[in-house]
Design a protein around this motif. Structure first.
Motif, PDB file in Angstrom:
ATOM      1  N   HIS A 177      -7.934 -16.160 -41.083  1.00  0.00           N
ATOM      2  CA  HIS A 177      -8.741 -15.772 -42.246  1.00  0.00           C
ATOM      3  C   HIS A 177      -7.918 -15.084 -43.334  1.00  0.00           C
ATOM      4  N   LEU A 178      -6.717 -14.629 -43.015  1.00  0.00           N
ATOM      5  CA  LEU A 178      -5.855 -14.012 -44.019  1.00  0.00           C
ATOM      6  C   LEU A 178      -4.743 -14.950 -44.485  1.00  0.00           C
ATOM      7  N   GLY A 179      -4.531 -16.040 -43.752  1.00  0.00           N
ATOM      8  CA  GLY A 179      -3.443 -16.944 -44.096  1.00  0.00           C
ATOM      9  C   GLY A 179      -2.095 -16.260 -43.971  1.00  0.00           C
ATOM     10  N   GLN A 180      -1.947 -15.434 -42.957  1.00  0.00           N
ATOM     11  CA  GLN A 180      -0.719 -14.657 -42.765  1.00  0.00           C
ATOM     12  C   GLN A 180      -0.200 -14.866 -41.345  1.00  0.00           C
ATOM     13  N   ARG A 181       1.110 -14.721 -41.214  1.00  0.00           N
ATOM     14  CA  ARG A 181       1.700 -14.728 -39.873  1.00  0.00           C
ATOM     15  C   ARG A 181       2.086 -13.299 -39.525  1.00  0.00           C
ATOM     16  N   GLY A 182       2.174 -13.047 -38.249  1.00  0.00           N
ATOM     17  CA  GLY A 182       2.566 -11.723 -37.799  1.00  0.00           C
ATOM     18  C   GLY A 182       2.916 -11.784 -36.328  1.00  0.00           C
ATOM     19  N   TYR A 183       3.016 -10.610 -35.716  1.00  0.00           N
ATOM     20  CA  TYR A 183       3.243 -10.588 -34.278  1.00  0.00           C
ATOM     21  C   TYR A 183       2.454  -9.438 -33.669  1.00  0.00           C
ATOM     22  N   LEU A 184       2.065  -9.653 -32.415  1.00  0.00           N
ATOM     23  CA  LEU A 184       1.230  -8.675 -31.716  1.00  0.00           C
ATOM     24  C   LEU A 184       2.025  -7.433 -31.355  1.00  0.00           C
ATOM     25  N   LEU A 185       1.360  -6.298 -31.517  1.00  0.00           N
ATOM     26  CA  LEU A 185       1.945  -5.017 -31.120  1.00  0.00           C
ATOM     27  C   LEU A 185       1.233  -4.427 -29.920  1.00  0.00           C
ATOM     28  N   SER A 186       0.053  -4.997 -29.569  1.00  0.00           N
ATOM     29  CA  SER A 186      -0.733  -4.438 -28.465  1.00  0.00           C
ATOM     30  C   SER A 186      -1.504  -5.531 -27.753  1.00  0.00           C
ATOM     31  N   SER A 187      -2.022  -5.171 -26.598  1.00  0.00           N
ATOM     32  CA  SER A 187      -2.953  -6.034 -25.878  1.00  0.00           C
ATOM     33  C   SER A 187      -4.336  -5.820 -26.466  1.00  0.00           C
ATOM     34  N   PRO A 188      -5.274  -6.729 -26.188  1.00  0.00           N
ATOM     35  CA  PRO A 188      -6.627  -6.570 -26.747  1.00  0.00           C
ATOM     36  C   PRO A 188      -7.327  -5.308 -26.235  1.00  0.00           C
ATOM     37  N   SER A 189      -8.050  -4.639 -27.134  1.00  0.00           N
ATOM     38  CA  SER A 189      -8.865  -3.485 -26.759  1.00  0.00           C
ATOM     39  C   SER A 189     -10.155  -4.012 -26.130  1.00  0.00           C
ATOM     40  N   PRO A 190     -10.967  -3.127 -25.538  1.00  0.00           N
ATOM     41  CA  PRO A 190     -12.256  -3.575 -24.982  1.00  0.00           C
ATOM     42  C   PRO A 190     -13.153  -4.230 -26.040  1.00  0.00           C
ATOM     43  N   GLU A 191     -12.957  -3.869 -27.318  1.00  0.00           N
ATOM     44  CA  GLU A 191     -13.753  -4.456 -28.406  1.00  0.00           C
ATOM     45  C   GLU A 191     -13.194  -5.808 -28.859  1.00  0.00           C
ATOM     46  N   GLY A 192     -12.067  -6.252 -28.282  1.00  0.00           N
ATOM     47  CA  GLY A 192     -11.478  -7.524 -28.665  1.00  0.00           C
ATOM     48  C   GLY A 192     -10.560  -7.440 -29.863  1.00  0.00           C
ATOM     49  N   GLY A 220       1.950  -4.641 -43.505  1.00  0.00           N
ATOM     50  CA  GLY A 220       1.704  -3.479 -42.660  1.00  0.00           C
ATOM     51  C   GLY A 220       0.976  -3.865 -41.392  1.00  0.00           C
ATOM     52  N   LYS A 221       0.586  -2.861 -40.627  1.00  0.00           N
ATOM     53  CA  LYS A 221      -0.125  -3.095 -39.375  1.00  0.00           C
ATOM     54  C   LYS A 221      -1.622  -3.169 -39.630  1.00  0.00           C
ATOM     55  N   ALA A 222      -2.299  -3.970 -38.798  1.00  0.00           N
ATOM     56  CA  ALA A 222      -3.751  -4.082 -38.915  1.00  0.00           C
ATOM     57  C   ALA A 222      -4.333  -4.345 -37.537  1.00  0.00           C
ATOM     58  N   ARG A 223      -5.548  -3.835 -37.320  1.00  0.00           N
ATOM     59  CA  ARG A 223      -6.297  -4.145 -36.098  1.00  0.00           C
ATOM     60  C   ARG A 223      -7.209  -5.314 -36.438  1.00  0.00           C
ATOM     61  N   ILE A 224      -7.028  -6.416 -35.722  1.00  0.00           N
ATOM     62  CA  ILE A 224      -7.690  -7.672 -36.058  1.00  0.00           C
ATOM     63  C   ILE A 224      -8.361  -8.237 -34.815  1.00  0.00           C
ATOM     64  N   PRO A 225      -9.555  -8.814 -34.975  1.00  0.00           N
ATOM     65  CA  PRO A 225     -10.215  -9.448 -33.822  1.00  0.00           C
ATOM     66  C   PRO A 225      -9.354 -10.583 -33.268  1.00  0.00           C
ATOM     67  N   THR A 263     -16.972 -14.596 -51.876  1.00  0.00           N
ATOM     68  CA  THR A 263     -17.142 -13.461 -50.962  1.00  0.00           C
ATOM     69  C   THR A 263     -16.086 -13.480 -49.869  1.00  0.00           C
ATOM     70  N   VAL A 264     -15.835 -14.637 -49.271  1.00  0.00           N
ATOM     71  CA  VAL A 264     -14.814 -14.754 -48.215  1.00  0.00           C
ATOM     72  C   VAL A 264     -13.451 -14.331 -48.757  1.00  0.00           C
ATOM     73  N   PRO A 267     -14.839 -11.858 -39.660  1.00  0.00           N
ATOM     74  CA  PRO A 267     -14.214 -10.988 -38.660  1.00  0.00           C
ATOM     75  C   PRO A 267     -13.757  -9.624 -39.175  1.00  0.00           C
ATOM     76  N   LEU A 268     -13.640  -9.424 -40.484  1.00  0.00           N
ATOM     77  CA  LEU A 268     -13.186  -8.139 -41.011  1.00  0.00           C
ATOM     78  C   LEU A 268     -14.331  -7.191 -41.347  1.00  0.00           C
ATOM     79  N   VAL A 269     -15.579  -7.663 -41.232  1.00  0.00           N
ATOM     80  CA  VAL A 269     -16.738  -6.846 -41.571  1.00  0.00           C
ATOM     81  C   VAL A 269     -17.175  -6.036 -40.351  1.00  0.00           C
TER      82      VAL A 269
END
Length: 160
Positions: free
Chosen positions: A17-32, A41-46, A92-93, A130-132
């Protein structure tokens, strides 16, 4: 789509949804949610918004510099008056993605009252985006039934 069991720190991912590449810094939280290092920068993403990247996907990296260019100034308000429902949904998207990248947490979307077609189109987008984090009609002094207030998920500060 990235599956929870595949998610591991260092994995290269594509944030659809952002059209960006990145790499994981963590495992999924209980909220996914997973912490992802993005170019801005860093972001928490579903996790459901991520796809694992193959090594041959490096050609996509050109999107990163183009996507963020010139988007530092993002208004905390989107006015959709005069738009068709299709235009309103698409705008809106794009706006939600831009607002998130700019670090906004609370935004107002003006759709007017009328017959409610724009409000319904906006609500459909917000329900599935997913960002809402949450949304609802604005208070009277912010536009009442003619506007929707949206709370976006927080970008990580890096201290989590």
């Amino acid at each position: 789509v990235l599956r929870s069991e595949e998610a591991r720190a260092g994995l290269r991912v594509w944030v659809r949804h952002l059209g960006q590449r990145g790499y994981l810094l963590s495992s999924p939280s209980p909220e996914g949610l997973v912490e992802v290092q993005l170019p801005m920068g860093k972001a928490r993403i579903p996790i459901k918004s991520l796809s694992p990247m193959k090594e041959e996907s490096r050609a996509r990296s050109s999107f990163t510099s183009v996507l963020w260019e010139g988007r530092e100034e993002v208004s905390a308000e989107l006015n959709l008056l005069g738009s068709t429902t299709e235009e309103a949904a698409a705008r809106t998207v794009k706006y939600l993605d831009d607002a998130f990248l700019a670090g906004l947490r609370r935004v107002r979307i003006i759709h007017g009252k009328g017959r409610g077609a724009l409000r319904k189109a906006v609500t459909k987008v917000l329900r599935d985006h997913p960002l809402v984090e949450e949304f609802g009609l604005a208070d009277f002094d912010e536009g009442g039934a003619g506007a929707t207030i949206v709370k976006l998920i927080a970008r990580s500060s890096g201290s989590n």
